[in-house]
Scaffold this motif. Structure first.
Motif, PDB file in Angstrom:
ATOM      1  N   LEU A  58       0.833  -1.205   0.000  1.00 54.25           N
ATOM      2  CA  LEU A  58       0.000   0.000   0.000  1.00 54.25           C
ATOM      3  C   LEU A  58       0.868   1.256   0.000  1.00 54.25           C
ATOM      4  O   LEU A  58       0.616   2.195  -0.767  1.00 54.25           O
ATOM      5  N   GLY A  59       1.891   1.279   0.821  1.00 57.95           N
ATOM      6  CA  GLY A  59       2.790   2.433   0.865  1.00 57.95           C
ATOM      7  C   GLY A  59       3.518   2.648  -0.447  1.00 57.95           C
ATOM      8  O   GLY A  59       3.717   3.786  -0.882  1.00 57.95           O
ATOM      9  N   THR A  60       3.898   1.551  -1.099  1.00 52.60           N
ATOM     10  CA  THR A  60       4.561   1.657  -2.402  1.00 52.60           C
ATOM     11  C   THR A  60       3.625   2.272  -3.433  1.00 52.60           C
ATOM     12  O   THR A  60       4.029   3.152  -4.200  1.00 52.60           O
ATOM     13  N   PHE A  61       2.368   1.837  -3.456  1.00 56.61           N
ATOM     14  CA  PHE A  61       1.417   2.395  -4.415  1.00 56.61           C
ATOM     15  C   PHE A  61       1.109   3.871  -4.123  1.00 56.61           C
ATOM     16  O   PHE A  61       0.964   4.666  -5.054  1.00 56.61           O
ATOM     17  N   ILE A  62       1.021   4.235  -2.854  1.00 62.17           N
ATOM     18  CA  ILE A  62       0.782   5.646  -2.508  1.00 62.17           C
ATOM     19  C   ILE A  62       1.957   6.505  -2.963  1.00 62.17           C
ATOM     20  O   ILE A  62       1.779   7.581  -3.554  1.00 62.17           O
ATOM     21  N   LEU A  63       3.182   6.041  -2.706  1.00 63.17           N
ATOM     22  CA  LEU A  63       4.373   6.777  -3.133  1.00 63.17           C
ATOM     23  C   LEU A  63       4.445   6.865  -4.646  1.00 63.17           C
ATOM     24  O   LEU A  63       4.748   7.918  -5.215  1.00 63.17           O
ATOM     25  N   TRP A  64       4.126   5.775  -5.329  1.00 60.91           N
ATOM     26  CA  TRP A  64       4.148   5.725  -6.779  1.00 60.91           C
ATOM     27  C   TRP A  64       3.117   6.704  -7.363  1.00 60.91           C
ATOM     28  O   TRP A  64       3.411   7.446  -8.295  1.00 60.91           O
ATOM     29  N   PHE A  65       1.925   6.704  -6.814  1.00 64.88           N
ATOM     30  CA  PHE A  65       0.861   7.603  -7.273  1.00 64.88           C
ATOM     31  C   PHE A  65       1.272   9.064  -7.089  1.00 64.88           C
ATOM     32  O   PHE A  65       1.099   9.889  -7.981  1.00 64.88           O
ATOM     33  N   GLY A  66       1.845   9.393  -5.930  1.00 65.09           N
ATOM     34  CA  GLY A  66       2.295  10.758  -5.677  1.00 65.09           C
ATOM     35  C   GLY A  66       3.432  11.172  -6.589  1.00 65.09           C
ATOM     36  O   GLY A  66       3.497  12.312  -7.051  1.00 65.09           O
ATOM     37  N   TRP A  67       4.334  10.234  -6.884  1.00 67.27           N
ATOM     38  CA  TRP A  67       5.459  10.541  -7.765  1.00 67.27           C
ATOM     39  C   TRP A  67       4.962  10.853  -9.177  1.00 67.27           C
ATOM     40  O   TRP A  67       5.408  11.819  -9.795  1.00 67.27           O
ATOM     41  N   TYR A  68       4.023  10.042  -9.658  1.00 64.43           N
ATOM     42  CA  TYR A  68       3.467  10.320 -10.980  1.00 64.43           C
ATOM     43  C   TYR A  68       2.713  11.647 -11.002  1.00 64.43           C
ATOM     44  O   TYR A  68       2.806  12.412 -11.960  1.00 64.43           O
ATOM     45  N   GLY A  69       1.967  11.948  -9.962  1.00 57.83           N
ATOM     46  CA  GLY A  69       1.251  13.227  -9.906  1.00 57.83           C
ATOM     47  C   GLY A  69       2.194  14.412  -9.892  1.00 57.83           C
ATOM     48  O   GLY A  69       1.971  15.419 -10.573  1.00 57.83           O
ATOM     49  N   PHE A  70       3.285  14.305  -9.143  1.00 52.00           N
ATOM     50  CA  PHE A  70       4.253  15.403  -9.065  1.00 52.00           C
ATOM     51  C   PHE A  70       4.954  15.617 -10.401  1.00 52.00           C
ATOM     52  O   PHE A  70       5.053  16.736 -10.891  1.00 52.00           O
ATOM     53  N   ASN A  71       5.432  14.536 -11.022  1.00 53.24           N
ATOM     54  CA  ASN A  71       6.176  14.684 -12.265  1.00 53.24           C
ATOM     55  C   ASN A  71       5.280  15.126 -13.421  1.00 53.24           C
ATOM     56  O   ASN A  71       5.678  15.973 -14.222  1.00 53.24           O
TER      57      ASN A  71
END
Length: 81
Positions: A58-71
């Motif tokens: 779950l933490g990996t997916f949250i971090l991944w989602f935030g990274w895509y949103g930021f970039n």
């Protein structure tokens, strides 16, 4: 060029992590002393419970989602000079 301020972000995070590690220091009894080469850690390996695989995922997916949103958001904000 510094894309989306990544240099500042990583430098700030690295300095904060270093300061936190210096303040917290190492765990007493977890690692043997430097002066005794045969010393074993006092803590038993079974004393430390493993992490939850579900929470790690779950933490990996949250971090991944935030990274895509930021970039992606940074790309949309780019303009030609």
């Amino acid at each position: 060029f510094d894309f989306a301020g990544s240099g500042v972000i990583h430098l700030s995070g690295g300095v904060a992590a270093l300061v936190g590690a210096v303040i917290v220091k190492s765990r007493d009894g977890r690692f043997p002393a430097n002066d005794s080469p045969d010393a074993q850690p006092k803590a038993n390996e079974r004393d430390f419970t493993p992490n939850s695989h579900m929470l790690v995922t779950l933490g990996t997916f949250i971090l991944w989602f935030g990274w895509y949103g930021f970039n992606c958001g940074s790309n949309l904000a780019m303009t030609t000079g």
